[in-house]
Design a protein around this motif. Structure first.
Motif, mmCIF file in Angstrom:
data_model
loop_
_atom_site.group_PDB
_atom_site.id
_atom_site.type_symbol
_atom_site.label_atom_id
_atom_site.label_comp_id
_atom_site.label_asym_id
_atom_site.label_seq_id
_atom_site.Cartn_x
_atom_site.Cartn_y
_atom_site.Cartn_z
ATOM 1 N N VAL A 117 0.833 -1.206 0.000
ATOM 2 C CA VAL A 117 0.000 0.000 0.000
ATOM 3 C C VAL A 117 0.869 1.258 0.000
ATOM 4 O O VAL A 117 0.462 2.314 0.479
ATOM 5 N N HIS A 118 2.054 1.127 -0.554
ATOM 6 C CA HIS A 118 2.969 2.256 -0.702
ATOM 7 C C HIS A 118 3.537 2.276 -2.115
ATOM 8 O O HIS A 118 3.402 1.317 -2.875
ATOM 9 N N MET A 119 4.194 3.375 -2.434
ATOM 10 C CA MET A 119 5.093 3.442 -3.577
ATOM 11 C C MET A 119 6.497 3.578 -3.021
ATOM 12 O O MET A 119 6.729 4.339 -2.072
ATOM 13 N N ARG A 120 7.426 2.828 -3.582
ATOM 14 C CA ARG A 120 8.808 2.852 -3.107
ATOM 15 C C ARG A 120 9.696 3.499 -4.158
ATOM 16 O O ARG A 120 9.698 3.107 -5.323
ATOM 17 N N CYS A 121 10.463 4.486 -3.740
ATOM 18 C CA CYS A 121 11.373 5.173 -4.654
ATOM 19 C C CYS A 121 12.507 4.234 -5.061
ATOM 20 O O CYS A 121 13.218 3.696 -4.210
ATOM 21 N N VAL A 122 12.660 4.047 -6.364
ATOM 22 C CA VAL A 122 13.741 3.206 -6.889
ATOM 23 C C VAL A 122 15.017 4.016 -7.032
ATOM 24 O O VAL A 122 16.105 3.586 -6.632
ATOM 25 N N THR A 123 14.890 5.210 -7.595
ATOM 26 C CA THR A 123 16.039 6.090 -7.761
ATOM 27 C C THR A 123 15.538 7.496 -8.006
ATOM 28 O O THR A 123 14.369 7.705 -8.352
ATOM 29 N N ALA A 124 16.422 8.477 -7.829
ATOM 30 C CA ALA A 124 16.048 9.878 -7.984
ATOM 31 C C ALA A 124 17.227 10.659 -8.545
ATOM 32 O O ALA A 124 18.380 10.223 -8.463
ATOM 33 N N ALA A 125 16.911 11.814 -9.124
ATOM 34 C CA ALA A 125 17.928 12.716 -9.646
ATOM 35 C C ALA A 125 17.655 14.110 -9.099
ATOM 36 O O ALA A 125 16.511 14.565 -9.093
ATOM 37 N N LEU A 141 9.407 5.195 1.240
ATOM 38 C CA LEU A 141 8.057 4.724 0.974
ATOM 39 C C LEU A 141 7.063 5.881 1.051
ATOM 40 O O LEU A 141 7.128 6.705 1.971
ATOM 41 N N TYR A 142 6.135 5.906 0.083
ATOM 42 C CA TYR A 142 5.098 6.928 0.038
ATOM 43 C C TYR A 142 3.745 6.240 0.149
ATOM 44 O O TYR A 142 3.402 5.395 -0.685
ATOM 45 N N PRO A 143 2.946 6.572 1.179
ATOM 46 C CA PRO A 143 1.665 5.878 1.385
ATOM 47 C C PRO A 143 0.687 6.131 0.245
ATOM 48 O O PRO A 143 0.673 7.211 -0.365
ATOM 49 N N GLY A 147 -0.228 12.054 -1.382
ATOM 50 C CA GLY A 147 0.762 12.576 -2.309
ATOM 51 C C GLY A 147 0.594 12.100 -3.738
ATOM 52 O O GLY A 147 0.054 11.024 -4.007
ATOM 53 N N ALA A 148 1.080 12.943 -4.650
ATOM 54 C CA ALA A 148 0.912 12.683 -6.083
ATOM 55 C C ALA A 148 1.683 11.461 -6.553
ATOM 56 O O ALA A 148 1.239 10.748 -7.455
ATOM 57 N N THR A 149 2.846 11.198 -5.964
ATOM 58 C CA THR A 149 3.654 10.052 -6.391
ATOM 59 C C THR A 149 2.872 8.753 -6.276
ATOM 60 O O THR A 149 2.937 7.887 -7.151
ATOM 61 N N SER A 150 2.114 8.605 -5.202
ATOM 62 C CA SER A 150 1.288 7.414 -5.024
ATOM 63 C C SER A 150 -0.004 7.505 -5.827
ATOM 64 O O SER A 150 -0.431 6.519 -6.445
ATOM 65 N N ARG A 151 -0.629 8.666 -5.826
ATOM 66 C CA ARG A 151 -1.942 8.784 -6.462
ATOM 67 C C ARG A 151 -1.867 8.535 -7.968
ATOM 68 O O ARG A 151 -2.808 7.985 -8.560
ATOM 69 N N ALA A 152 -0.766 8.892 -8.603
ATOM 70 C CA ALA A 152 -0.640 8.694 -10.048
ATOM 71 C C ALA A 152 -0.638 7.220 -10.419
ATOM 72 O O ALA A 152 -1.005 6.851 -11.536
ATOM 73 N N TYR A 153 -0.202 6.355 -9.483
ATOM 74 C CA TYR A 153 -0.251 4.915 -9.737
ATOM 75 C C TYR A 153 -1.588 4.327 -9.303
ATOM 76 O O TYR A 153 -2.282 3.672 -10.089
ATOM 77 N N PHE A 154 -1.964 4.529 -8.049
ATOM 78 C CA PHE A 154 -3.166 3.890 -7.520
ATOM 79 C C PHE A 154 -4.430 4.411 -8.205
ATOM 80 O O PHE A 154 -5.439 3.703 -8.259
ATOM 81 N N GLY A 155 -4.372 5.607 -8.759
ATOM 82 C CA GLY A 155 -5.510 6.116 -9.519
ATOM 83 C C GLY A 155 -5.748 5.381 -10.815
ATOM 84 O O GLY A 155 -6.844 5.456 -11.386
ATOM 85 N N MET A 156 -4.745 4.647 -11.302
ATOM 86 C CA MET A 156 -4.884 3.899 -12.543
ATOM 87 C C MET A 156 -5.401 2.489 -12.321
ATOM 88 O O MET A 156 -5.701 1.780 -13.276
ATOM 89 N N LEU A 157 -5.508 2.069 -11.070
ATOM 90 C CA LEU A 157 -5.997 0.717 -10.782
ATOM 91 C C LEU A 157 -7.523 0.667 -10.885
ATOM 92 O O LEU A 157 -8.208 1.671 -10.656
ATOM 93 N N PRO A 158 -8.093 -0.487 -11.202
ATOM 94 C CA PRO A 158 -9.550 -0.631 -11.138
ATOM 95 C C PRO A 158 -10.041 -0.307 -9.732
ATOM 96 O O PRO A 158 -9.372 -0.666 -8.748
ATOM 97 N N PRO A 159 -11.179 0.370 -9.603
ATOM 98 C CA PRO A 159 -11.669 0.765 -8.271
ATOM 99 C C PRO A 159 -11.756 -0.381 -7.277
ATOM 100 O O PRO A 159 -11.434 -0.208 -6.093
ATOM 101 N N GLY A 160 -12.194 -1.557 -7.721
ATOM 102 C CA GLY A 160 -12.301 -2.690 -6.810
ATOM 103 C C GLY A 160 -10.958 -3.114 -6.259
ATOM 104 O O GLY A 160 -10.823 -3.404 -5.059
#
Length: 271
Positions: A117-125, A141-143, A147-160
């Motif tokens: 239930v998080h997004m994990r940063c792989v690398t950054a610049a 880890l981003y819950p 935050g946008a980093t997580s929402r941009a991924y979880f927003g693309m998942l099917p609602p269920g």
């Protein structure tokens, strides 16, 4: 003079290519294959297809259902993927794209992948203003709800799927901007599909803003590409920055897309 035995069977590289083609044919659309299907798809004799599948199963790359006699990906694939991603292989692959983006827009960029239930940063610049934190972002880890980093991924998942992951569990408030109400969160997740990006101010870190877009392999989200900086560096710049961000995310998606398996015509001897 010793007489050499005649060479039988396909050359080793051709055999390796066939094995890899078969392995790459397993995906979300075709998670299972049978011997007959593999033989028809790649122009192989059924006995050859059976040996290839059995060899992959013997090494743990596939598992066989004894009742249906069909094959699925096995634990060796999971092991290699974890070694590649956690061992720095993914970071090395995507870092040049992040560095190019950060240099082009002057703002720090990061690539994150889902981790429960998080997004994990792989690398950054780092951007023009320097590091976002006093420590390296890789591994942070981003819950999912903040935050946008997580929402941009979880927003693309099917609602269920998203509901199973997010709701029915405690959600921490990190600032006055953190949303924990499922109805309001779903409204924000819906914005990702409508707009193609997510923007946040102070939802996870009160002093930080983020602009993020999903990274897709085909139509499937695999992570997010984000710009993150102090509030004043990003506020009001979404329209200016979303274009370069989406372009680099598309490049990352292509970089992370495996070469599609190709049909291998049968040899004259049927092998």
């Amino acid at each position: 003079m010793v007489e050499q035995s005649p060479v039988t069977g396909p050359p080793p590289l051709q055999t390796a290519d066939r094995v890899l083609n078969v392995l790459l044919s397993f995906d979300r659309e075709r998670p299972e294959w049978g011997v007959t299907e593999v033989a028809a798809e790649f122009g192989l004799d059924k006995s050859v297809a059976q040996r290839l599948l059995a060899a992959l199963a013997y090494r743990g790359f596939l598992v066989s259902d004894q009742r249906s006699r069909r094959y699925r990906l096995g634990p060796a694939v999971w092991h290699l993927s974890r070694v590649w991603e956690r061992g720095g292989g993914m970071a090395s692959l995507v870092r040049p794209a992040l560095e190019a983006l950060a240099e082009a827009v002057g703002i720090g960029a990061l690539f994150a992948v889902p981790d429960g239930v998080h997004m994990r940063c792989v690398t950054a610049a780092d951007g023009a203003t320097g590091p976002l934190r006093y420590y390296a972002l890789a591994g942070e880890l981003y819950p999912a709800h903040a935050g946008a980093t997580s929402r941009a991924y979880f927003g693309m998942l099917p609602p269920g799927d998203r509901a199973v992951l997010l709701y029915g569990r405690p959600m921490a408030r990190f600032s006055e901007n953190t949303l924990t109400d499922p109805v309001r969160l779903e409204e924000r997740f819906a914005e990702v599909r409508r707009l193609g990006y997510a923007y946040s101010e102070g939802e996870y870190d009160p002093q930080t803003a983020a602009l993020a877009v999903p990274v897709l392999v085909g139509r499937r989200p695999v992570g997010t590409l984000s710009l993150a900086s102090a509030l004043e560096d990003l506020r009001g710049r979404q329209e200016e920055l979303v274009g370069p961000l989406q372009s680099h995310a598309a490049d990352l998606g292509r970089l992370l897309t495996p070469t599609r398996p190709r049909h291998v015509p049968p040899r004259r001897d049927g092998r």
